[in-house]
Design an enzyme around this catalytic site. Structure first.
Site, PDB file in Angstrom:
ATOM      1  N   LYS A 112      52.055  60.699  65.675  1.00 13.09           N
ATOM      2  CA  LYS A 112      52.352  60.375  67.073  1.00 13.09           C
ATOM      3  C   LYS A 112      51.673  61.356  68.032  1.00 13.09           C
ATOM      4  O   LYS A 112      51.164  60.960  69.074  1.00 13.09           O
ATOM      5  CB  LYS A 112      53.865  60.384  67.329  1.00 13.09           C
ATOM      6  CG  LYS A 112      54.570  59.155  66.777  1.00 13.09           C
ATOM      7  CD  LYS A 112      55.990  59.079  67.302  1.00 13.09           C
ATOM      8  CE  LYS A 112      56.761  57.964  66.611  1.00 13.09           C
ATOM      9  NZ  LYS A 112      58.178  57.931  67.013  1.00 13.09           N
ATOM     10  N   LYS A 195      52.381  48.997  58.442  1.00 17.82           N
ATOM     11  CA  LYS A 195      53.783  48.595  58.630  1.00 17.82           C
ATOM     12  C   LYS A 195      53.945  47.850  59.953  1.00 17.82           C
ATOM     13  O   LYS A 195      53.231  48.122  60.917  1.00 17.82           O
ATOM     14  CB  LYS A 195      54.708  49.806  58.547  1.00 17.82           C
ATOM     15  CG  LYS A 195      54.821  50.606  59.813  1.00 17.82           C
ATOM     16  CD  LYS A 195      55.967  51.609  59.774  1.00 17.82           C
ATOM     17  CE  LYS A 195      55.881  52.460  61.040  1.00 17.82           C
ATOM     18  NZ  LYS A 195      56.855  53.502  61.179  1.00 17.82           N
ATOM     19  N   LYS A 198      56.370  48.344  66.629  1.00 17.52           N
ATOM     20  CA  LYS A 198      56.230  47.844  67.995  1.00 17.52           C
ATOM     21  C   LYS A 198      54.909  48.291  68.628  1.00 17.52           C
ATOM     22  O   LYS A 198      54.472  47.724  69.610  1.00 17.52           O
ATOM     23  CB  LYS A 198      57.411  48.271  68.846  1.00 17.52           C
ATOM     24  CG  LYS A 198      57.584  49.761  68.922  1.00 17.52           C
ATOM     25  CD  LYS A 198      58.804  50.141  69.707  1.00 17.52           C
ATOM     26  CE  LYS A 198      59.018  51.637  69.667  1.00 17.52           C
ATOM     27  NZ  LYS A 198      59.397  52.129  68.337  1.00 17.52           N
TER      28      LYS A 198
HETATM   29  P1  TYM Z   1      63.125  53.363  64.319  1.00 14.48           P
HETATM   30  O1  TYM Z   1      63.833  53.039  65.587  1.00 14.48           O
HETATM   31  O2  TYM Z   1      61.666  53.603  64.356  1.00 14.48           O
HETATM   32  O3  TYM Z   1      63.406  52.239  63.241  1.00 14.48           O
HETATM   33  C1  TYM Z   1      64.726  51.812  62.940  1.00 14.48           C
HETATM   34  C2  TYM Z   1      64.868  51.479  61.478  1.00 14.48           C
HETATM   35  O4  TYM Z   1      63.959  50.440  61.105  1.00 14.48           O
HETATM   36  C3  TYM Z   1      63.194  50.838  59.980  1.00 14.48           C
HETATM   37  N1  TYM Z   1      61.860  50.238  60.070  1.00 14.48           N
HETATM   38  C4  TYM Z   1      61.284  49.523  59.106  1.00 14.48           C
HETATM   39  N2  TYM Z   1      61.699  49.188  57.865  1.00 14.48           N
HETATM   40  C5  TYM Z   1      60.876  48.429  57.113  1.00 14.48           C
HETATM   41  N3  TYM Z   1      59.657  47.996  57.533  1.00 14.48           N
HETATM   42  C6  TYM Z   1      59.204  48.300  58.776  1.00 14.48           C
HETATM   43  N4  TYM Z   1      58.030  47.858  59.175  1.00 14.48           N
HETATM   44  C7  TYM Z   1      60.024  49.104  59.609  1.00 14.48           C
HETATM   45  N5  TYM Z   1      59.894  49.597  60.867  1.00 14.48           N
HETATM   46  C8  TYM Z   1      61.028  50.279  61.135  1.00 14.48           C
HETATM   47  C9  TYM Z   1      63.142  52.350  60.067  1.00 14.48           C
HETATM   48  O5  TYM Z   1      62.862  52.932  58.820  1.00 14.48           O
HETATM   49  C10 TYM Z   1      64.537  52.667  60.557  1.00 14.48           C
HETATM   50  O6  TYM Z   1      65.457  52.678  59.490  1.00 14.48           O
HETATM   51  N6  TYM Z   1      64.370  58.150  63.687  1.00 14.48           N
HETATM   52  C11 TYM Z   1      64.827  56.781  63.520  1.00 14.48           C
HETATM   53  C12 TYM Z   1      66.136  56.504  64.220  1.00 14.48           C
HETATM   54  C13 TYM Z   1      67.182  57.470  63.880  1.00 14.48           C
HETATM   55  C14 TYM Z   1      67.968  57.530  62.696  1.00 14.48           C
HETATM   56  C15 TYM Z   1      68.820  58.630  62.847  1.00 14.48           C
HETATM   57  C16 TYM Z   1      68.005  56.744  61.557  1.00 14.48           C
HETATM   58  C17 TYM Z   1      67.585  58.502  64.669  1.00 14.48           C
HETATM   59  N7  TYM Z   1      68.557  59.191  64.052  1.00 14.48           N
HETATM   60  C18 TYM Z   1      69.762  58.995  61.839  1.00 14.48           C
HETATM   61  C19 TYM Z   1      68.940  57.102  60.549  1.00 14.48           C
HETATM   62  C20 TYM Z   1      69.772  58.199  60.706  1.00 14.48           C
HETATM   63  C21 TYM Z   1      63.780  55.843  64.070  1.00 14.48           C
HETATM   64  O7  TYM Z   1      63.024  56.180  64.933  1.00 14.48           O
HETATM   65  O8  TYM Z   1      63.854  54.577  63.602  1.00 14.48           O
END
Ligand code: TYM
Length: 332
Positions: A112, A195, A198
């Site tokens: 990023k 993957k 967005k």
């Molecule tokens: P974020 O908002 O990017 O994504 C949310 C969840 O979706 C999953 N994900 C995917 N899984 C499979 N294939 C994909 N293409 C794909 N894109 C996204 C992510 O793995 C995630 O589980 N840092 C985290 C949010 C967060 C969090 C936490 C999660 C903050 N604190 C504590 C668990 C525990 C994030 O940015 O996810």
């Protein structure tokens, strides 16, 4: 009962199929046997610039999608991260036991910040994985259901928990990542080796939960497929078809083999039409329910307020133990 914690960032007006299949859908099932906390990660969203009004709107929209997808705010705790101050408070304590080099090695930060240019990346973006560790540890979570892209952050979380426990005495549960092999990574429909995200290169690669069925069907029909004509699961040779099969299987709960058998001898186009129907069938009720919830924002806000209250019962206790162990003078 084991405790489960997870969250999604409210950084778009809709979740995408990667978030749903990789994370939220699996949360729904875990509610039966676990004590679950699901939150909207608004503190994480501001690690990149956000328009304030948009952020507030997306926070509600994200919460509405959790409920619409099957998160039950009666059985689970559903809250907004910024409503529970202990997330940020614990993050500070953990920042102070995290190595600078250790944080620098997080690949998501490297990706990023490279994209934004090092001078534009914020300290918040750098500290993001430590806040994520705090989100998990503050609830004493045993399991964290996420997609593959969060694996390294979970590893850091475990390291920080163990380090704190060693230095200050047993305080935190050391959590396990729950990354389901089949759906750990949903791929971009236009670029099936990247993957789904967005920030996809092409708008057509991304299926949004709240987009009209027609728009999603069109994207599925335009999905990149592979050489040859045979429908079978082979990530190496057939990443496009394999991705469609993965999504199909996840959304129907049917094994990939069964779907492959059903489509034997038929063309890629048939699989796409079938998948478009499945996606419509799954998303239509979610969209309707989300809309109902968004039509009554006051009720949604009450649900979130109750969630924050429930959450704080756990987080306040963790934080007070942490402060005491670290030697902060108790306030009279
Ligand atoms: P974020 O908002 O990017 O994504 C949310 C969840 O979706 C999953 N994900 C995917 N899984 C499979 N294939 C994909 N293409 C794909 N894109 C996204 C992510 O793995 C995630 O589980 N840092 C985290 C949010 C967060 C969090 C936490 C999660 C903050 N604190 C504590 C668990 C525990 C994030 O940015 O996810």
């Amino acid at each position: 009962r084991p405790r489960v914690v997870s969250g999604v960032q409210p950084s778009a007006d809709s979740l995408h199929l990667g978030n749903y299949v990789g994370a939220v859908r699996n949360w729904v099932r875990m509610q039966d046997e676990n004590e679950c906390v699901f939150f909207v990660a608004d503190l994480h969203a501001v690690t990149v610039e956000q328009d304030p009004a948009t952020l507030a709107r997306r926070t509600r929209v994200t919460a509405a999608q959790y409920i619409a997808a099957g998160i039950d705010p009666e059985r689970s705790t559903l809250l907004v991260q910024s409503h529970v101050p202990e997330h940020a408070q614990l993050a500070w304590a953990l920042n102070c036991i995290t190595g600078f080099g250790e944080a620098s090695r997080m690949t998501q930060f490297k990706d990023k910040s490279a994209k934004q240019g090092a001078d534009n990346a914020t300290v918040g973006l750098f500290a993001y994985p430590v806040l994520m560790a705090a989100d998990i540890l503050v609830y004493q979570a045993h399991a964290v259901p996420v997609g593959e892209d969060q694996r390294q952050h979970l590893e850091l979380t475990r390291n920080l928990a163990q380090r704190f426990n060693t230095r200050f005495g047993d305080t935190f549960v050391v959590p396990e990542p729950k990354i389901l092999a089949e759906t750990a990574k949903v791929y971009d429909l236009q670029q099936p080796t990247a993957k789904m995200s967005k920030s996809a290169a092409s708008e057509n690669g991304l299926i949004r939960l709240l987009d009209p069925a027609k728009k999603n069907a069109k994207k599925i029909k335009a999905a990149v497929t592979d050489d040859g004509t045979e429908i079978r699961f082979d990530r190496e040779a057939k990443p496009g078809v394999s991705n469609l099969l993965t999504i199909y299987s996840a959304l129907t709960g049917r094994p990939v083999d069964e779907i492959v058998a059903e489509y034997e001898g038929r063309m890629y186009g048939h699989l796409k039409v079938g998948l478009a129907e499945v996606v419509t069938e799954v998303l239509t009720p979610i969209q309707q329910r989300a809309q109902e919830l968004l039509d009554d924002p006051a009720e949604l806000d009450r649900i979130l307020a109750r969630g924050a209250e429930k959450g704080r019962e756990v987080t306040a206790a963790t934080l007070s133990t942490v402060y005491e162990r670290m030697g902060f003078l108790p306030r009279l």
